[in-house]
Design an enzyme around this catalytic site. Sequence first.
Site, mmCIF file in Angstrom:
data_model
loop_
_atom_site.group_PDB
_atom_site.id
_atom_site.type_symbol
_atom_site.label_atom_id
_atom_site.label_comp_id
_atom_site.label_asym_id
_atom_site.label_seq_id
_atom_site.Cartn_x
_atom_site.Cartn_y
_atom_site.Cartn_z
ATOM 1 N N TYR A 149 21.997 37.246 29.200
ATOM 2 C CA TYR A 149 21.735 37.621 27.806
ATOM 3 C C TYR A 149 21.598 36.393 26.906
ATOM 4 O O TYR A 149 21.748 36.487 25.689
ATOM 5 C CB TYR A 149 22.873 38.480 27.250
ATOM 6 C CG TYR A 149 22.918 39.916 27.712
ATOM 7 C CD1 TYR A 149 23.060 40.234 29.057
ATOM 8 C CD2 TYR A 149 22.857 40.962 26.802
ATOM 9 C CE1 TYR A 149 23.136 41.555 29.479
ATOM 10 C CE2 TYR A 149 22.930 42.285 27.216
ATOM 11 C CZ TYR A 149 23.074 42.575 28.555
ATOM 12 O OH TYR A 149 23.159 43.883 28.966
ATOM 13 N N LYS B 173 27.366 36.607 42.556
ATOM 14 C CA LYS B 173 26.195 36.845 43.408
ATOM 15 C C LYS B 173 25.742 35.505 43.940
ATOM 16 O O LYS B 173 24.554 35.180 43.936
ATOM 17 C CB LYS B 173 25.094 37.556 42.595
ATOM 18 C CG LYS B 173 23.961 38.131 43.425
ATOM 19 C CD LYS B 173 24.376 39.211 44.416
ATOM 20 C CE LYS B 173 23.285 39.424 45.458
ATOM 21 N NZ LYS B 173 23.695 40.362 46.535
ATOM 22 N N ASP C 269 27.318 43.560 44.282
ATOM 23 C CA ASP C 269 26.835 44.796 44.911
ATOM 24 C C ASP C 269 27.972 45.482 45.678
ATOM 25 O O ASP C 269 28.176 46.697 45.577
ATOM 26 C CB ASP C 269 25.606 44.525 45.810
ATOM 27 C CG ASP C 269 25.728 43.277 46.678
ATOM 28 O OD1 ASP C 269 26.730 42.535 46.553
ATOM 29 O OD2 ASP C 269 24.821 43.034 47.494
ATOM 30 N N ASP D 45 27.816 44.507 32.226
ATOM 31 C CA ASP D 45 27.116 45.601 31.540
ATOM 32 C C ASP D 45 26.914 46.763 32.505
ATOM 33 O O ASP D 45 27.217 47.912 32.199
ATOM 34 C CB ASP D 45 25.762 45.099 31.012
ATOM 35 C CG ASP D 45 24.964 46.234 30.396
ATOM 36 O OD1 ASP D 45 25.521 46.955 29.548
ATOM 37 O OD2 ASP D 45 23.797 46.423 30.788
ATOM 38 N N ASP E 34 29.161 50.605 32.887
ATOM 39 C CA ASP E 34 28.591 51.957 32.838
ATOM 40 C C ASP E 34 29.088 52.766 34.044
ATOM 41 O O ASP E 34 29.422 53.946 33.917
ATOM 42 C CB ASP E 34 27.057 51.925 32.853
ATOM 43 C CG ASP E 34 26.457 52.059 31.452
ATOM 44 O OD1 ASP E 34 27.059 51.499 30.509
ATOM 45 O OD2 ASP E 34 25.407 52.715 31.299
HETATM 46 C C1 IPM Z 1 26.476 47.653 25.999
HETATM 47 C C2 IPM Z 1 25.053 48.040 25.756
HETATM 48 C C3 IPM Z 1 24.280 46.832 25.229
HETATM 49 C C4 IPM Z 1 24.355 45.728 26.268
HETATM 50 C C5 IPM Z 1 22.831 47.133 24.867
HETATM 51 C C6 IPM Z 1 22.758 48.238 23.853
HETATM 52 C C7 IPM Z 1 22.082 45.915 24.434
HETATM 53 O O1 IPM Z 1 24.469 48.555 26.900
HETATM 54 O O2 IPM Z 1 27.172 47.309 25.029
HETATM 55 O O3 IPM Z 1 26.909 47.695 27.142
HETATM 56 O O4 IPM Z 1 23.526 45.670 27.172
HETATM 57 O O5 IPM Z 1 25.248 44.907 26.155
HETATM 58 MN MN MN Z 2 25.811 48.633 28.553
#
Ligand code: IPM
Ligand code: MN
Length: 349
Positions: free
Chosen positions: A132, A182, A215, A239, A243
Amino acid sequence: MTYRVAVLAGDGVGPEVVAEARRAVDVLGLAFEWVELPWGSAWYHEHGRMMPEDWEDQLAGFQAVLLGAMGDPSVPDHVSLWGSILELRQRLDLWANVRPCRLLEGIPTPLADYGPAEIDILFVRENTEGEYAGVGGRSHRGLPGEVGIEVSVFTRAGVERVVRYAFELASTRRGLLTSATKSNASRFGYVLWDEVVEEVAAEFPGVRVERVLVDALAARMVRSPDSLDVVVASNLFADILTDLGAALQGGMGMSASANLAPDRPGTIGVFEPVHGSAPDIAGQGIANPAGAIWSASLMLDHLGEPEAAQRLLKALDDVCRDGPRTRDVGGAATTREVGAAVAAALSAG
Ligand code: IPM
Ligand code: MN
């Protein structure tokens, strides 16, 4: 002491969930000054930017930002997010993104063999560089040979500070730190990452550290989440893993985050649920406010109010266990009903 909090409710379900987080905090009886800043996609359509040019000046004097969500189908995501969340993280140098992944009682998890006793992972995400960093470019636009380059940037200083912070957190928990890497395919960035992890480990003899390929780590989160305590990972890896972690803890609506600069205590932090603006359910009053309320608890910790933070988290715990719950976690309640129940649990407790 009055805490000054900038409220960036933002887009989609952001305002709906942030309202409930505020309501809960207001019950705690601490002095808060909430200042609503109307930034986001609507602001973009009026001003051509997600936030005003002098946003940094406008945020001076606040101890925290409570953020709902940013992003709307009417603005390209990379524009809305680089103009808001990503800009905040990078420009304010909020280099650690702390994301608790704990399954609360009463919340269904898709993992058949696991419950709240086994799902309690703390993710520490590097938050300003890595994938990022924002380094790259496009050329030969529209031609068959068009190029898009996105460069991952890892600095020793950047890796070291987040890794050290993760070790510190692990030493206050179960004493295990898992570093996502990785370095089998990457020859530079993640090899540096691994070396820094190994060096910093020497400062923490009480913490067991393991290096796990990302992974394999994704698979392990599903197969044996109980084998994980603190996980430190790069920006993109964390990130993705968070999720997955959110899914383990019942869904995106449950998950909270704190964007922090732990080396500058007393300066601003940004607190946001991990879910996005969810335009598909915005305005229906059914979004789960748990992630936002949990984020407000992380904010209270940041403000030096650990007792209030615990009280808020316990109220959320109680409501998740006893209901009401929103439909994403098996209930039928509205956002407001859940928020009201958390506020009531706080008043009663
Ligand atoms: C998060 C989100 C953000 C990220 C997006 C919205 C840019 O997915 O906070 O995890 O990728 O960091
Ligand atoms: Mn995210």
